[in-house]
Design an enzyme around this catalytic site. Sequence first.
Site: not given
Ligand code: DX5
Ligand code: ZN
Length: 228
Positions: A37, A39, A179-180, A201
Amino acid sequence: MTSERKIKLAPSILSADFSRLGEQVSEATQAGADYIHLDVMDGQFVPNLTFGPVVIEGLKSYTNLPLDAHLMIVEPDRRIQDFVNAGVDHITVHAEACVHLHKVLQQIKEGGCRAGVALNPTTPIAAIEEALPFLDIVLILTVNPGFGGQVLIPEVLGKVRKLKEMAAEKGCQVEIEVDGGINADTAPSVVRAGADTLVAGSAVFNKQETVAEAVAKLRNSLKELSIP
Ligand code: DX5
Ligand code: ZN
């Protein structure tokens, strides 16, 4: 009870060590991830800047997995071709950033990529109801996009359930990606709500464990789940 439906895992390199990004992508690939993925942030749609097509092109040789680009940028129609040329496989644009969503989705498909749309936490599913027949992926943001390491907003999971019902009613085969704030504690509730794919992430790239250990921990959290 084990399930027929395999939940996909898409590590987001936003939390990776950027001084050795290629290596981290290889590690995620070897750990059994399903997508990488990516970003992409422009400092306008979201208050952060990350990377663009040049960096993505450089990462391609480190994995054979589909590259899942999440564009958090304004006017994405102006950049689709650059990401197609960089070799991504999925392009997801934000509904909030598109005036002519159908046109952008067509552009993505003409480039040979799977087309996705992302929704911020309070953007209703209704905003994409008429777009469903043209979509391969819907990405539901369970945090405000821009940064990794935030806490999942549990209220958004109701939207995941609604989307699943709506897609079934309309007979649309859409992949629901969430996501998130996804980690071993929150992943089961996200999958129960109807997610097909989990983006993670900070739960995958962190200093406490190896990428392989982190991926295994996420998968294990789903083991006992009964997934319809
Ligand atoms: C947020 C992004 C995510 C982010 C998620 O703006 O779209 O893809 O990397 O990160 P985590 O898993 O740490 O919330
Ligand atoms: Zn993302």
